[in-house]
Write an enzyme that holds these catalytic residues in place. Structure first.
Site, PDB file in Angstrom:
ATOM      1  N   VAL A 150       7.757   8.519  -2.654  1.00 26.57           N
ATOM      2  CA  VAL A 150       6.768   7.458  -2.878  1.00 26.57           C
ATOM      3  C   VAL A 150       7.499   6.209  -3.380  1.00 26.57           C
ATOM      4  O   VAL A 150       8.084   6.213  -4.448  1.00 26.57           O
ATOM      5  CB  VAL A 150       5.706   7.862  -3.915  1.00 26.57           C
ATOM      6  CG1 VAL A 150       4.641   6.768  -4.032  1.00 26.57           C
ATOM      7  CG2 VAL A 150       5.057   9.192  -3.554  1.00 26.57           C
ATOM      8  N   ILE A 202      11.877   2.485  -5.327  1.00 24.48           N
ATOM      9  CA  ILE A 202      11.209   2.201  -6.603  1.00 24.48           C
ATOM     10  C   ILE A 202      11.158   3.478  -7.437  1.00 24.48           C
ATOM     11  O   ILE A 202      10.718   4.509  -6.944  1.00 24.48           O
ATOM     12  CB  ILE A 202       9.776   1.677  -6.364  1.00 24.48           C
ATOM     13  CG1 ILE A 202       9.788   0.430  -5.473  1.00 24.48           C
ATOM     14  CG2 ILE A 202       9.080   1.371  -7.682  1.00 24.48           C
ATOM     15  CD1 ILE A 202       8.404  -0.015  -5.035  1.00 24.48           C
ATOM     16  N   LYS A 225       1.307   9.301   0.112  1.00 25.41           N
ATOM     17  CA  LYS A 225       1.916   8.789  -1.117  1.00 25.41           C
ATOM     18  C   LYS A 225       0.882   8.681  -2.234  1.00 25.41           C
ATOM     19  O   LYS A 225       1.189   8.928  -3.411  1.00 25.41           O
ATOM     20  CB  LYS A 225       2.562   7.426  -0.841  1.00 25.41           C
ATOM     21  CG  LYS A 225       3.737   7.496   0.113  1.00 25.41           C
ATOM     22  CD  LYS A 225       4.220   6.106   0.491  1.00 25.41           C
ATOM     23  CE  LYS A 225       5.385   6.171   1.480  1.00 25.41           C
ATOM     24  NZ  LYS A 225       5.815   4.829   1.939  1.00 25.41           N
TER      25      LYS A 225
END
Length: 380
Positions: free
Chosen positions: A115, A119, A188
């Site tokens: 996901v 990040i 996600k």
């Protein structure tokens, strides 16, 4: 730590490159069906060579897809090997089964790269959920769709033209359905909601509408009213259920999400104490994604145990209480839509506030009569 690397495509090569100079973690064997040329690790086409190797401590799965990825990960966990995966489809579809299997065999399962690409979203969500009561997760979770929407707003071009460019740049697959129809972002969202709320949502219970049908004329209507359209995923904790859905959303031009450019992501969490926190960065790509895979390996090597949460309770999805006004553009004539129409936007309508559940039911009827129909929620 010695690892078995399943797959040597874009992300697999990135993992290999990042680990190459390290001494604490190294690639022992690579599972791949093609000749890799000069690599320092052994190569094999047989998963048994990795599963039965007592020197391999962890398996990294970056193949994608459900099968044979599931069977390979299952075999690795049963063999007592830690698993790190970037495969959001695998984690979403077999969320509880894989976590139960990891726990039963005393090993760790991680998937930070599944996901948000590069990040560090899931690890920070995990930390926040330890202390705070997370009430909502939402945002832009797919770089391909954001690239398309960003370019359609900036260049006044048609969807098909931007999609073709995204494919040329490698942002979109030859078959872009998972991205543009919203299935990638749905998976996600389900993983994120699981970590945030400690629940297991079912894919069939989370409604999805992507951006395949958006037209340049829609974008022009939005911009004339100071609005920006983005594909947004949202999951909110309710008293005994979860509201969760994916749909195009119209945001004020001042909204943080409106400024997200190109193939970047912006994912947010909201908690009782922390308020709203947002995480911005590359949502895909060789090294951003591989970076989070290696981060997971480093964490495991330093003693991190388990998944991001210990709770995997089945949860009901309830979108009846999530209310929005909706932009609706369709040639189909439904009395139900006429009954809730409030404004005319140059041939399209904006509705009174209606529930997400009701609008997605109406959407299916619209699509049956006009397959080019498009809707977008107006953000509160």
């Amino acid at each position: 730590m010695k690892i078995g690397l399943l797959g040597f495509g874009v992300v697999g090569r990135g993992v290999y490159d990042i680990l190459a100079p390290r001494e604490d973690i190294r690639v022992g064997t690579i599972l791949c069906r093609r000749d890799l040329g000069e690599v320092s690790a052994k190569t094999t086409r047989d998963m048994a060579d990795i599963v039965n190797d007592p020197e391999i401590d962890a398996v990294v799965e970056v193949m994608g897809g459900l099968h044979p990825a599931y069977e390979y990960v299952e075999a690795a966990l049963k063999a007592g090997k830690h698993v790190v995966t970037s495969n959001k489809h695998l984690l979403c579809h077999y969320y509880k089964e894989l976590n139960d299997l990891a726990k039963a065999n005393g090993v760790t399962l991680r998937g930070t790269a599944s996901v948000g690409g590069g990040i560090p979203w899931l690890t920070n969500l995990e930390k926040a959920a330890r202390v705070d009561h997370i009430t909502k997760v939402s945002g832009i979770m797919n770089g391909t769709t954001n690239y398309i929407m960003d370019n359609m707003h900036k260049r006044s071009v048609d969807f098909a033209e931007v999609l073709k460019k995204a494919q040329e740049l490698g942002y979109a697959e030859a078959d872009p359905s998972a991205d543009i129809d919203g299935w990638d972002i749905q998976r996600k969202l389900i993983i994120s909601a699981g970590v945030a709320f400690g629940v297991c949502l079912q894919e069939e219970d989370v409604p999805v509408f992507g951006i395949r049908n958006v037209q340049a004329a829609d974008i022009q209507r939005f911009q004339q009213r100071g609005l920006t359209c983005k594909l947004i995923a949202s999951a909110e904790r309710l008293e005994d259920s979860v509201a969760a859905y994916v749909e195009p959303t119209l945001l004020s031009s001042e909204a943080l999400e409106s400024a997200v450019p190109m193939n970047f992501n912006l994912i947010s969490m909201e908690g009782e104490y922390i308020g709203k926190e947002s995480f911005f960065g590359q949502g895909a790509g060789r090294y951003p994604t591989a970076y989070n895979v290696v981060e997971d390996l480093v964490d495991i090597n330093r003693g991190v145990k388990g998944f991001y949460t210990d709770s995997f309770e089945p949860a009901e999805t309830n979108n009846a209480g999530a209310l929005h006004r909706y932009y609706v553009r369709s040639s189909a004539k439904l009395p139900e839509v006429d009954a809730i129409a409030q404004e005319d936007w140059d041939g399209a309508v904006v509705t009174l506030p209606v529930s997400v559940a009701h609008m997605h039911t109406l959407l299916q009827k619209l699509l049956q009569e006009d397959e080019s129909s498009f809707i977008a929620a107006l953000a509160d």
